[in-house]
Scaffold this motif. Structure first.
Motif, PDB file in Angstrom:
ATOM      1  N   UNK A 117      20.957 -41.009  18.978  1.00 54.09           N
ATOM      2  CA  UNK A 117      20.502 -40.830  17.598  1.00 54.09           C
ATOM      3  C   UNK A 117      19.298 -39.902  17.545  1.00 54.09           C
ATOM      4  N   UNK A 118      18.386 -40.041  18.511  1.00 50.66           N
ATOM      5  CA  UNK A 118      17.205 -39.179  18.549  1.00 50.66           C
ATOM      6  C   UNK A 118      17.600 -37.720  18.761  1.00 50.66           C
ATOM      7  N   UNK A 119      18.597 -37.474  19.589  1.00 49.60           N
ATOM      8  CA  UNK A 119      19.054 -36.103  19.806  1.00 49.60           C
ATOM      9  C   UNK A 119      19.747 -35.545  18.567  1.00 49.60           C
ATOM     10  N   UNK A 120      20.513 -36.374  17.874  1.00 53.85           N
ATOM     11  CA  UNK A 120      21.172 -35.906  16.649  1.00 53.85           C
ATOM     12  C   UNK A 120      20.150 -35.563  15.566  1.00 53.85           C
ATOM     13  N   UNK A 121      19.079 -36.337  15.504  1.00 54.12           N
ATOM     14  CA  UNK A 121      18.031 -36.045  14.519  1.00 54.12           C
ATOM     15  C   UNK A 121      17.233 -34.821  14.945  1.00 54.12           C
ATOM     16  N   UNK A 122      16.943 -34.695  16.223  1.00 58.15           N
ATOM     17  CA  UNK A 122      16.365 -33.477  16.762  1.00 58.15           C
ATOM     18  C   UNK A 122      14.863 -33.355  16.767  1.00 58.15           C
ATOM     19  N   UNK A 123      14.127 -34.279  16.145  1.00 55.14           N
ATOM     20  CA  UNK A 123      12.684 -34.092  16.017  1.00 55.14           C
ATOM     21  C   UNK A 123      11.964 -34.239  17.355  1.00 55.14           C
ATOM     22  N   UNK A 124      12.393 -35.185  18.207  1.00 53.24           N
ATOM     23  CA  UNK A 124      11.749 -35.362  19.508  1.00 53.24           C
ATOM     24  C   UNK A 124      12.050 -34.182  20.428  1.00 53.24           C
ATOM     25  N   UNK A 125      13.298 -33.768  20.458  1.00 53.05           N
ATOM     26  CA  UNK A 125      13.700 -32.645  21.296  1.00 53.05           C
ATOM     27  C   UNK A 125      13.022 -31.363  20.824  1.00 53.05           C
ATOM     28  N   UNK A 126      12.892 -31.222  19.529  1.00 53.50           N
ATOM     29  CA  UNK A 126      12.234 -30.060  18.947  1.00 53.50           C
ATOM     30  C   UNK A 126      10.777 -29.984  19.380  1.00 53.50           C
ATOM     31  N   UNK A 127      10.093 -31.105  19.322  1.00 57.13           N
ATOM     32  CA  UNK A 127       8.686 -31.154  19.729  1.00 57.13           C
ATOM     33  C   UNK A 127       8.554 -30.867  21.217  1.00 57.13           C
TER      34      UNK A 127
END
Length: 322
Positions: A117-127
């Motif tokens: 879910x975190x990867x689909x949302x992308x905010x953690x990976x983006x940071x």
């Protein structure tokens, strides 16, 4: 904690895939709350560390929590240090590792749900990726159209910077797209692995589909009644002892299973095609020569089996306790 018990009890009484679905749903909700109210990319040298910590550390915490809430974990490790000699034997060690693998497969549901879910949302990976000091990644991400990309990439996840919004949106959209691709690959891989594992388990099932269905119902009911009988017996024993203490009288005789009996029904049961038993408790009460005689009960041979039947081994025993 008390408010979660009805939900967990409902999860335990349903089919395994529904239980896993509820666990995943709770994890998704927790991830959403955390990302909205707690996550804030620092937009400096800490981007890479902060993003990866928020992506992976909660998953690790969920994995440990899943191990702790599994009955099979404590059934496996209780008294293990007293069985050091058995652990030196290959068959025993192999069985131990097989059961631990079964527990791990169940425990991975929550952490993998968090990461997906975190990867689909992308905010953690983006940071994290805006703080990655990797020349190859920077070259892939930045080109002549984005002059601020190489020098001010760490500032891209935050508003109020000197970087033009159009440039920020264009670069961040690439990172977020890559994050979502990784998320879908993870979801597809987990589903494929689960499907293949279930197929292999069912292909090696020693019993038919309907008998397996009956087996599930039996083990569920046995677990419920065992908890109920244990609570009732403990209550009677406690009342007897307190009555004897406060009234200064001798306790009335009361039968309880001996230590050996508890040890035997606490072991893992391996189904044999020539047996007609559905659990270690079922086998114990049927093979014991004299249930009224504790000595005879203690003499019943223990097989110390670890592995469960293949059809039930991986996906049907993820019961949680709280």
């Amino acid at each position: 904690m008390q408010h979660l018990k009805p939900l967990l009890k409902f999860t335990q009484t349903q089919q395994t895939n529904l239980g896993f679905g509820l666990i995943a749903l709770l994890t998704v909700g927790s991830e959403h709350v955390f990302s909205v109210f707690a996550f804030s990319c620092p937009c400096n040298d800490w981007n890479f560390i902060y993003g990866n910590v928020c992506l992976l550390v909660p998953a690790l915490a969920l994995l440990i929590l899943s191990y702790m809430l599994s009955n099979k974990t404590w059934k496996l490790f209780t008294g293990l240090c007293l069985r050091k000699r058995k652990l030196c034997r290959f068959n025993y060690t192999f069985g131990f590792l097989c059961v631990f693998l079964q527990i791990s497969v169940t425990a991975m549901v929550a952490p993998l749900s968090w990461i997906a879910v975190a990867l689909l949302k992308g905010v953690y990976f983006e940071c994290a990726m805006t703080g990655a000091n990797v020349t190859l990644f920077s070259s892939h991400l930045c080109n002549d159209k984005y002059p601020h990309c190489r020098t001010e990439l760490e500032q891209f996840p935050c508003d109020g910077t000197s970087v033009p919004k159009s440039e920020r949106v264009a670069v961040l959209s690439i990172i977020r797209a890559e994050s979502q691709v990784l998320g879908w690959i993870l979801i597809a891989s987990v589903m494929m692995f689960t499907f293949l594992l279930t197929c292999v388990a069912r292909c090696h099932s020693p019993i038919s589909y309907m008998q397996l269905k009956f087996w599930r119902m039996y083990t569920q009911k046995e677990s419920e009644f065992l908890d109920s009988y244990t609570a009732q017996h403990a209550e009677k024993l406690a009342k007897r002892n307190l009555t004897s203490f406060f009234e200064l009288t001798k306790p009335t005789p009361m039968k309880s299973p001996p230590k050996k009996a508890w040890e035997k029904i606490s072991s893992f049961y391996k189904f044999q095609t020539m047996d007609d038993y559905y659990s270690i408790l079922h086998k114990y009460v049927c093979t014991c020569e004299d249930l009224e005689n504790p000595t005879a009960r203690a003499s019943v041979r223990s097989e110390n089996d670890f592995s469960n039947p293949a059809a039930l081994a991986f996906l049907d025993e993820g019961k949680l306790v709280m």
